[in-house]
Design a protein around this motif. Structure first.
Motif, mmCIF file in Angstrom:
data_model
loop_
_atom_site.group_PDB
_atom_site.id
_atom_site.type_symbol
_atom_site.label_atom_id
_atom_site.label_comp_id
_atom_site.label_asym_id
_atom_site.label_seq_id
_atom_site.Cartn_x
_atom_site.Cartn_y
_atom_site.Cartn_z
ATOM 1 N N PRO A 271 13.298 51.124 -42.796
ATOM 2 C CA PRO A 271 12.753 50.010 -42.012
ATOM 3 C C PRO A 271 12.504 48.753 -42.851
ATOM 4 O O PRO A 271 11.400 48.207 -42.876
ATOM 5 C CB PRO A 271 11.442 50.591 -41.486
ATOM 6 N N MET A 272 13.530 48.261 -43.542
ATOM 7 C CA MET A 272 13.354 47.081 -44.377
ATOM 8 C C MET A 272 13.547 45.786 -43.588
ATOM 9 O O MET A 272 12.995 44.746 -43.944
ATOM 10 C CB MET A 272 14.344 47.114 -45.549
ATOM 11 N N VAL A 273 14.346 45.844 -42.537
ATOM 12 C CA VAL A 273 14.660 44.647 -41.753
ATOM 13 C C VAL A 273 14.456 44.955 -40.277
ATOM 14 O O VAL A 273 15.057 45.903 -39.760
ATOM 15 C CB VAL A 273 16.116 44.199 -41.997
ATOM 16 N N PRO A 274 13.644 44.191 -39.558
ATOM 17 C CA PRO A 274 13.463 44.437 -38.122
ATOM 18 C C PRO A 274 14.699 44.026 -37.331
ATOM 19 O O PRO A 274 15.529 43.244 -37.798
ATOM 20 C CB PRO A 274 12.248 43.571 -37.763
ATOM 21 N N ASP A 275 14.815 44.545 -36.130
ATOM 22 C CA ASP A 275 15.985 44.259 -35.292
ATOM 23 C C ASP A 275 15.795 43.050 -34.384
ATOM 24 O O ASP A 275 16.739 42.608 -33.735
ATOM 25 C CB ASP A 275 16.297 45.475 -34.408
#
Length: 409
Positions: A271-275
């Motif tokens: 979960p390093m980058v949100p969608d």
């Protein structure tokens, strides 16, 4: 004057290399980064283990560390991290112990359950069992690395009177740290064994908010198990790229940040980058506040924020992201070493005190210098006469005489 404990600096090298690069040269550049850091005085480099998804290329941190150790002099090298469910504990302990001897104590052992589910899938390891297997393996690894004899029967490995052939070079063993992000798994394991904590994603919103809670969990587990936690053995990992100006830093990370974002949004299960952000991907990601892309002063401010939120830690590790090209990446590490590290290691405290003292006493020191020079000129004139004495020297003597303090009876 009492100096604070010196905050250490280093890098967490997964590493991250996009699909359009030559992988052989990419790994070579990772080795060169560690050499560059060693030359700049960084204290630690942690090397990852991954087996799928094509972006994080190092499969064996131990092999990489062996090569890096031969190219460096001072920097400590850690597995960041060894995925415990993927290895028989005896074999892993033996490799780490051998590195402990080969590096004369510069190796560190980072442990985790395995970050990529795809790695576990290829080996037939149920993802749901990864953390349980990490806990079980760590129980015996801690004892093996201390030189103890261990017997253990599991559904996935066995140990019968197992003992390392060589007594550990480091005593009581190599330094051990457990990876932690948001869940309490790593913090519980670190507290149970009284080992270090390696907080990944410390500058992401979730990771930042979990810092104090995870440290509290580790301390509670330590108390229950008769161990202690040491904040100096706590490492926080964050994202930074530094340049002379903020605009310059942002322009530089456009080289590779969008490819990194693609990897974490479309490929990796982390979960390093949100969608849910849109628009220019670089601007949208930087707006999240997870990364410092700017100046040394901004880097200092973020680390101070981490110190306050966490209550104190021992080492700040920059995530080696390759957002900028190689030359700008090297420059970023150099600027951190030159302008950020001194702030947290009090490297210029005595220099400032010395400068302030000389400034405050400049008038006295100047008058004494002039008097000493004038006295030597007068001595020369008395011996040789004034034939070769310039008007400027005469003025200097007069100035020195005027500046000389009046002697009291």
């Amino acid at each position: 004057m009492t100096l604070e404990t010196k905050l250490r600096f280093g890098a967490f090298i997964a590493p991250f290399h996009p699909l359009d690069e030559n992988p052989t040269l990419a790994i070579q550049r990772d080795l060169e980064l560690v050499q560059h850091m060693d030359n700049l005085g960084f204290e630690e480099a942690w090397i990852g283990e991954h087996h799928s998804a094509a972006y994080e290329l190092i499969a064996s941190p131990e092999v990489f560390i062996a090569a890096a150790a031969e190219r460096t002099k001072h920097i400590r090298l850690g597995t960041g991290v060894s995925s415990l469910p993927y290895h028989h504990p005896m074999m892993l302990a033996d490799r780490i112990n051998q590195l402990d001897h080969m590096t004369r104590g510069r190796v560190m052992f980072g442990a985790g359950p395995g970050a990529l589910s795809s790695d576990a899938f290829m080996m037939g390891i149920p993802v749901a069992k990864q953390r349980d297997r990490m806990d079980e393996a760590l129980d015996v690894l801690v004892r093996l690395l201390r030189g103890e004899e261990v017997s253990h029967e599991s559904d996935w490995f066995s140990l019968v009177n197992a003992r390392l052939q060589m007594t550990p070079y480091s005593r009581p063993s190599v330094e051990i740290a457990v990876a932690s992000q948001v869940s309490p798994t790593g913090a519980r394991a670190a507290g149970k064994h009284g080992v270090g904590l390696l907080s990944l994603g410390a500058t992401t919103t979730a990771g930042f908010n979990a810092l104090a809670a995870n440290w509290g969990i580790a301390e509670d587990m330590a108390q229950l198990n008769g161990t202690t936690m040491d904040r100096n053995a706590w490492r926080l990992v964050g994202q930074m790229h530094i340049a002379e100006t903020k605009d310059k830093a942002i322009e530089q990370v456009r080289f590779g940040l969008e490819k990194w974002i693609y990897y974490f949004r479309e490929i990796a299960n982390l979960p390093m980058v949100p969608d849910d952000f849109a628009g220019d991907p670089v601007e949208a990601y930087l707006a999240l506040g997870s990364a410092v892309v700017g100046t040394p002063d901004e880097a200092i401010a973020r680390i101070e924020q981490l110190k306050e939120e966490s209550g104190g830690f021992g080492c700040y590790l920059m995530m080696a992201h390759n957002w900028a090209n190689w030359a700008d990446t090297q420059r970023s590490y150099e600027m951190i070493a030159r302008y950020v590290v001194p702030h947290f290691q009090q490297l210029n405290v005595n220099r400032k005190a010395s400068m302030d003292w000389v400034r405050d006493n400049k008038t006295e020191f100047t008058s004494q210098t002039r008097a000493a020079v004038g006295a030597r000129i007068v001595s020369h004139m008395m011996e040789k006469g004034t034939e070769n004495i310039s008007p400027q020297i005469v003025a200097l003597i007069a100035g020195a005489a005027a500046a000389e303090p009046t002697k009291k009876d």
